[in-house]
Design an enzyme around this catalytic site. Structure first.
Site, short mmCIF file in Angstrom:
data_model
loop_
_atom_site.label_atom_id
_atom_site.label_comp_id
_atom_site.label_asym_id
_atom_site.label_seq_id
_atom_site.Cartn_x
_atom_site.Cartn_y
_atom_site.Cartn_z
N CYS A 385 0.83 -1.20 0.00
CA CYS A 385 0.00 0.00 0.00
C CYS A 385 0.87 1.26 0.00
CB CYS A 385 -1.01 -0.04 1.14
SG CYS A 385 -2.50 0.86 0.73
N HIS A 511 -3.61 -5.16 0.33
CA HIS A 511 -3.02 -5.69 1.57
C HIS A 511 -3.06 -7.22 1.57
CE1 HIS A 511 -2.76 -1.92 3.97
NE2 HIS A 511 -3.68 -1.53 3.11
N GLU A 513 -1.51 -9.21 3.37
CA GLU A 513 -1.39 -9.78 4.72
C GLU A 513 -2.73 -10.21 5.32
OE1 GLU A 513 -0.93 -6.63 3.87
OE2 GLU A 513 -1.53 -5.21 5.45
N1 GLN Z 1 -2.14 6.59 2.69
C1 GLN Z 1 -2.24 5.83 1.50
C2 GLN Z 1 -3.60 5.95 0.85
O1 GLN Z 1 -4.56 6.29 1.49
C3 GLN Z 1 -1.89 4.38 1.74
C4 GLN Z 1 -2.83 3.67 2.66
C5 GLN Z 1 -2.28 2.39 3.21
O2 GLN Z 1 -1.06 2.17 3.23
N2 GLN Z 1 -3.14 1.54 3.73
O3 GLN Z 1 -3.75 5.69 -0.33
#
Ligand code: GLN
Length: 536
Positions: A385, A511, A513
């Site tokens: 992310c 994600h 994970e």
């Molecule tokens: N802050 C970033 C976004 O909102 C990444 C979010 C994250 O790492 N879950 O796109």
């Protein structure tokens, strides 16, 4: 399995918080699924936030995301990792959610003419939420974990709701109470009084626990068991010892040894004639506890002093390590402490580096310094992310030559917004539950690292973000060697970037994970750990 009515198991905790109700619930769930029953586990959280999505990880640890896009308590991650089945919106309920529903109904006029009160309106809504999962007809067991500690003011409506529910459900419900039996070194003794008091607190609310699970650092011994049974009105074999374990994945086996599943079946009137199939679990544990090799990888993030903030990532690394018969030590590195000057020293000895998700610009420049070094020195990399977004920014700055490149989250005046606000986010003003959340499909490019590990061209992964790769730069990136190898087939959003000339450089917008379980360690984590092992 059986089509008799769903059985409900309520799990409460006493004496202190952090006794591990989530792990005990997940372990019992595991033992029941190993007998062929279908089980789901639900968490009731007594705080007023509608969900934990708006909380800082320092307050609440990781926010776990389900397929259907619920932002939930991290215990749901344990439930999924142990049971290998997906949870949903219905598996995490907060006081905020309960009140929101009741107040909305009141405004609509659903209670017209009535005074709306904690009892019966709030307790009825709690009871309804508990039964939503059972009423689907999909589950033999619903295990409901009640957050907090008995005696807390905010837990009272929940305790009252489950007290009532027990009477309505009659023989189809039981109570498990988790307590602490502390060891007083000076006296050289285990002490049962805190347990007696916490059972007394439950009794004051009208609940007699059927089973006590006693957390302890020393074996309970038969005298202590007898004493607890006698003073807490539970049967002798319903006093379950829960010793500290070397890994949470051992707890189902410890609970089996203590007979927790057998007592549960007996008390719910179910025959104990099913075989407990734990072979795959035991093989996993074997790999975990007897590794053939050991490596150290780095995790660059900004909540490194609070490892609960990256719970699912740590567990996914453990799953992938066990699969590769490798002990993976994780060095937690504070992103804010990394810069171009010290990065080589900070990352020495690491076989690979994972750059963590996150929000806001704190630590961002450190992540970028780390990724530049990783990229230039052929160190296996997994960016998740914000970690993926950081890799894109680093590449734009140092390879494409956009010195000022950034995400508009960090600098909305950047001349090269390579990470941009998603179209659907532009009108969003409220913070709660408004990110791109939950599972989305992704199409993989054959031949990519992602394709090699998934062995599939179509995957589905969970998201939690507002920003995205800016497609107007895609051609430039691809010409210079950073390739989009995973694309959302509906929206064309870039979900994975890779550098094919690098041994293993993978950044993912989703994600992974959240989907790693003991039964299915996640392919991306397995591939990443394998690349780290091969990094000589
Ligand atoms: N802050 C970033 C976004 O909102 C990444 C979010 C994250 O790492 N879950 O796109």
């Amino acid at each position: 399995m059986s089509k008799s009515p769903t059985k409900y198991i309520f799990v409460t905790g006493g004496v202190t918080s952090s006794l591990g109700k989530g792990i005990i619930s997940a372990s019992l769930g595991k033992l029941l699924t190993a007998r062929g029953y279908s089980v789901t586990i639900q968490k009731l959280d007594p705080y007023i936030n509608v969900d934990p999505g708006t909380m800082n990880p320092y307050e609440h640890g990781e926010c776990f995301v389900t397929d259907d896009g619920a932002e939930t308590d991290l215990d749901l991650g344990h439930y999924e990792r142990f049971l290998n089945n997906s949870t949903s919106q219905a598996n995490n309920v907060t006081t905020g959610r309960i009140y929101q529903t009741v107040i909305q109904k009141e405004r609509k006029g659903d209670y017209l003419g009535k005074t709306v009160q904690i009892i019966p309106h709030i307790t009825d809504e709690i009871k309804r939420r508990i039964q939503i999962l059972g009423n689907t007809g999909k589950f033999d067991f619903v295990i409901t974990e009640i957050g907090g500690t008995v005696g807390d003011i905010e837990a009272l409506p929940y305790i009252e709701a489950v007290r009532q529910l027990k009477w309505e459900l009659e023989d189809s419900a039981l109570f498990i109470h988790l307590t602490l039996v502390p060891y007083l070194a000076a006296a050289g003794e285990l002490k049962t009084k805190p347990t007696q008091h916490s059972v007394k607190t439950l009794l004051e609310s009208g609940i007699q626990p059927d089973i006590l699970v006693c957390r302890t650092e020393h074996p309970l011994g038969s005298d202590i068991r007898r004493k607890v049974a006698r003073f807490c009105n539970v049967e002798r074999d319903a006093v379950i010892e829960s010793m500290d374990a070397s890994t949470i994945y051992e707890v189902p086996l410890l609970m089996q040894k203590e007979g927790l599943d057998k007592v549960v079946l007996r008390k719910l009137g179910l025959a104990d004639n099913t075989e407990v199939k734990l072979e795959q679990w035991c093989n996993f544990l074997e790999g975990l506890q007897n590794p053939e090799k050991e490596i150290t990888i780095g995790l660059v993030g900004k909540y490194v002093e609070l490892q609960d903030a990256y719970k699912s990532i740590s567990e996914a690394i453990i799953h992938a390590g066990a699969t590769n018969a490798c002990k993976v030590k994780v060095e937690w590195i504070h992103a804010e402490e990394i810069n171009d000057k010290n990065v080589a020293e900070k990352l020495t000895g690491l076989k690979g580096v994972l750059v963590a998700p996150g929000f806001g610009d704190r630590g961002m420049e450190g992540k970028i310094s780390a990724i530049k070094y990783i990229r230039e020195n052929n160190i296996p990399f997994l960016g998740i992310c914000l970690g993926m977004q950081s890799a894109v920014i680093e590449y734009a700055r140092n390879v494409l030559g956009h010195k000022d490149a950034n995400s508009v989250e960090m600098n909305d005046a950047t001349s090269a917004p390579v990470i941009n606000l998603m179209e659907e986010q532009k009108e969003v003003t409220e913070k709660g539950g408004t990110m791109r959340l939950g599972a989305y499909k992704c199409q993989l490019t054959e031949g990519s690292n992602a394709y090699k590990v998934y062995q599939n061209t179509e995957i589905s992964e969970r998201h939690r973000h507002r920003f995205e790769f800016n497609n107007s730069y895609k051609a430039d990136f691809e010409k210079s060697g950073m390739i989009a190898t995973g694309i959302n087939p509906k929206t064309n959003l870039v979900e994975i970037v890779e550098i094919p000339t690098h041994p293993w450089f993978v950044g993912v917008q989703f994600h992974p994970e959240y989907k790693s379980t003991v039964a299915n360690p996640h392919p991306l984590f397995c591939g990443f750990i394998e690349a780290c092992i091969n990094n000589k």
